[in-house]
Design a protein around this motif. Structure first.
Motif, short mmCIF file in Angstrom:
data_model
loop_
_atom_site.label_atom_id
_atom_site.label_comp_id
_atom_site.label_asym_id
_atom_site.label_seq_id
_atom_site.Cartn_x
_atom_site.Cartn_y
_atom_site.Cartn_z
N ILE A 111 0.69 -1.32 0.36
CA ILE A 111 0.44 -0.50 0.08
C ILE A 111 0.59 0.93 0.10
O ILE A 111 1.87 1.18 0.36
CB ILE A 111 -0.86 -0.08 1.21
N THR A 112 0.29 2.34 -0.51
CA THR A 112 0.83 3.96 -0.47
C THR A 112 -0.39 4.90 0.09
O THR A 112 -1.48 3.86 0.73
CB THR A 112 1.62 4.37 -1.30
N TYR A 113 0.10 6.06 0.06
CA TYR A 113 -1.13 6.67 0.41
C TYR A 113 -0.82 7.66 -0.79
O TYR A 113 -0.22 8.23 -1.03
CB TYR A 113 -0.33 7.40 1.72
N ASN A 114 -2.05 8.61 -0.85
CA ASN A 114 -2.48 10.23 -1.33
C ASN A 114 -2.90 10.96 0.11
O ASN A 114 -2.79 10.80 0.39
CB ASN A 114 -3.09 9.38 -3.17
N LYS A 115 -3.59 12.04 -0.34
CA LYS A 115 -3.85 13.33 0.21
C LYS A 115 -5.54 12.34 1.53
O LYS A 115 -5.21 12.98 2.18
CB LYS A 115 -4.22 14.50 -0.33
N GLN A 116 -5.92 11.76 0.58
CA GLN A 116 -6.98 11.24 1.32
C GLN A 116 -6.89 10.15 2.43
O GLN A 116 -7.44 10.07 3.12
CB GLN A 116 -8.43 11.02 0.18
N GLY A 117 -5.87 9.26 2.13
CA GLY A 117 -5.84 8.13 2.43
C GLY A 117 -5.05 7.03 2.14
O GLY A 117 -3.74 7.55 1.85
N VAL A 118 -5.32 5.97 2.68
CA VAL A 118 -4.04 4.63 2.11
C VAL A 118 -4.92 4.03 0.40
O VAL A 118 -5.99 4.08 -0.20
CB VAL A 118 -4.73 3.88 2.80
N VAL A 119 -4.06 3.85 -0.78
CA VAL A 119 -4.15 3.36 -1.52
C VAL A 119 -3.72 2.19 -1.87
O VAL A 119 -2.59 1.58 -1.58
CB VAL A 119 -4.19 4.70 -2.97
N THR A 120 -3.99 1.07 -2.53
CA THR A 120 -4.03 0.30 -2.66
C THR A 120 -4.59 -1.24 -3.89
O THR A 120 -5.98 -0.49 -3.67
CB THR A 120 -4.60 -1.19 -1.46
N GLU A 121 -4.37 -1.98 -4.34
CA GLU A 121 -4.50 -3.04 -5.48
C GLU A 121 -5.02 -3.51 -3.86
O GLU A 121 -6.20 -4.55 -4.95
CB GLU A 121 -4.24 -4.02 -6.16
N SER A 122 -5.85 -3.95 -2.92
CA SER A 122 -6.03 -5.28 -1.76
C SER A 122 -7.16 -4.68 -1.33
O SER A 122 -6.20 -4.75 0.08
CB SER A 122 -5.45 -5.72 -1.97
N PRO A 123 -7.76 -3.71 -1.07
CA PRO A 123 -8.61 -3.14 -0.07
C PRO A 123 -9.46 -4.06 0.92
O PRO A 123 -9.25 -3.67 2.54
CB PRO A 123 -9.82 -2.54 -0.14
N GLU A 124 -9.04 -5.38 0.69
CA GLU A 124 -10.02 -6.01 1.70
C GLU A 124 -8.94 -7.47 2.08
O GLU A 124 -9.65 -7.68 3.36
CB GLU A 124 -11.31 -7.23 1.10
N ASP A 125 -7.92 -6.70 1.93
CA ASP A 125 -7.21 -7.55 2.78
C ASP A 125 -6.97 -7.00 4.18
O ASP A 125 -6.41 -6.04 4.41
CB ASP A 125 -5.12 -7.09 2.20
#
Length: 272
Positions: A111-125
């Motif tokens: 994961i990494t981050y943008n201004k809003q929050g956490v970004v990832t390809e696997s949000p259900e992990d």
């Protein structure tokens, strides 16, 4: 230990300043207020992104008392009162696709981050969701993380089952040796940061800018990523709940853990 003139107090958040519910208890809050009133600069020193520390900094009144946020494990330091960035080291953009590919090969989530929050390809992990809970930030799903990150970042975070931390860390250190640093910050997180980024390095820079030395620093932590600042500080404190190597690095181990005001105990002992 002889009495030191502590002017800067660096505190890890998760497992140190906050209890397991991610809350700062009234007793710890009172100890922080007393230290700040005495002129001690409070630095919230965490692997979390800046946005994941800001609400806590405001809750503690650091925007009024002039404390600092040390985020991304030392990748950035922000002055809470002015919002000014005092220190920042970015991850070279070329490592984003390389780290994404490495995570895919290992079958773990990154994961990494943008201004809003956490970004990832696997949000259900389940392990990635722990970062959202910790930082109180929303999760955003992206189809292709490497393509999505076209802006500067300070770090990426591998999230994984604790049983695999050792082997994935070893593989990552082999793969990226001499290029970026990888180290664990919890049983289920491995930080990927620019070479040389650690809590002690950025704290050193902050102290120098204020005409202070490491003798004026007290640092409290519980995780392996806290060892550097605990060793570096004039007074290095490990929580009772800290991992064994952290306790070995410390000058003092609190009697109380993070659920029973260990930080307040340390402030009482070394600042008052």
């Amino acid at each position: 230990m002889e009495k030191k003139d502590i002017r800067v107090l660096a505190l890890d958040l998760d497992g140190t300043l906050t209890n397991d519910q991610k809350v700062v208890t009234p007793a710890t809050r009172a100890a922080l207020d007393a230290a700040a009133a005495k002129g001690v600069t409070i630095v919230l020193a965490s692997g979390r992104p800046t946005a994941g520390i800001m609400p806590l900094a405001k809750e503690l009144g650091l925007d009024k008392k002039g404390g600092c946020i040390l985020s991304y494990n030392g990748g950035a330091i922000i002055d809470c009162a002015t919002g000014e960035t005092l220190y920042r080291k970015q991850l070279d953009a070329k490592y984003v696709p390389q780290l994404c590919a490495f995570a895919r090969e290992q079958g773990v989530v990154i994961i990494t981050y943008n201004k809003q929050g956490v970004v990832t390809e696997s949000p259900e992990d389940e392990w990635a969701l722990k970062e959202c809970f910790t930082c109180k930030l929303p999760m955003q799903k992206v189809e292709d993380l490497a393509a999505y990150v076209d802006y500067p970042i300070c770090k990426m975070l591998i999230t994984l089952d604790p049983a695999r931390r050792g082997e994935v860390l070893e593989a990552g250190r082999k793969r990226f040796a001499g290029e970026i640093d990888l180290y664990p910050s919890s049983p289920f997180f491995i930080e990927a940061v620019p070479l040389g980024v650690a809590k002690d390095v950025s704290l050193g820079s902050l102290l120098e800018s204020r005409g202070l030395t490491r003798d004026n620093l007290m640092a409290c932590g519980d995780g392996l990523n806290d060892c550097s600042m605990i060793r570096f500080a004039g007074v290095g404190v490990a929580m009772q709940n800290a991992e064994p190597p952290v306790k070995e690095a410390a000058d003092y181990v609190t009697v109380a853990d993070n659920n029973h005001d260990g930080v307040a105990e340390a402030i009482e002992k070394f600042i008052f």
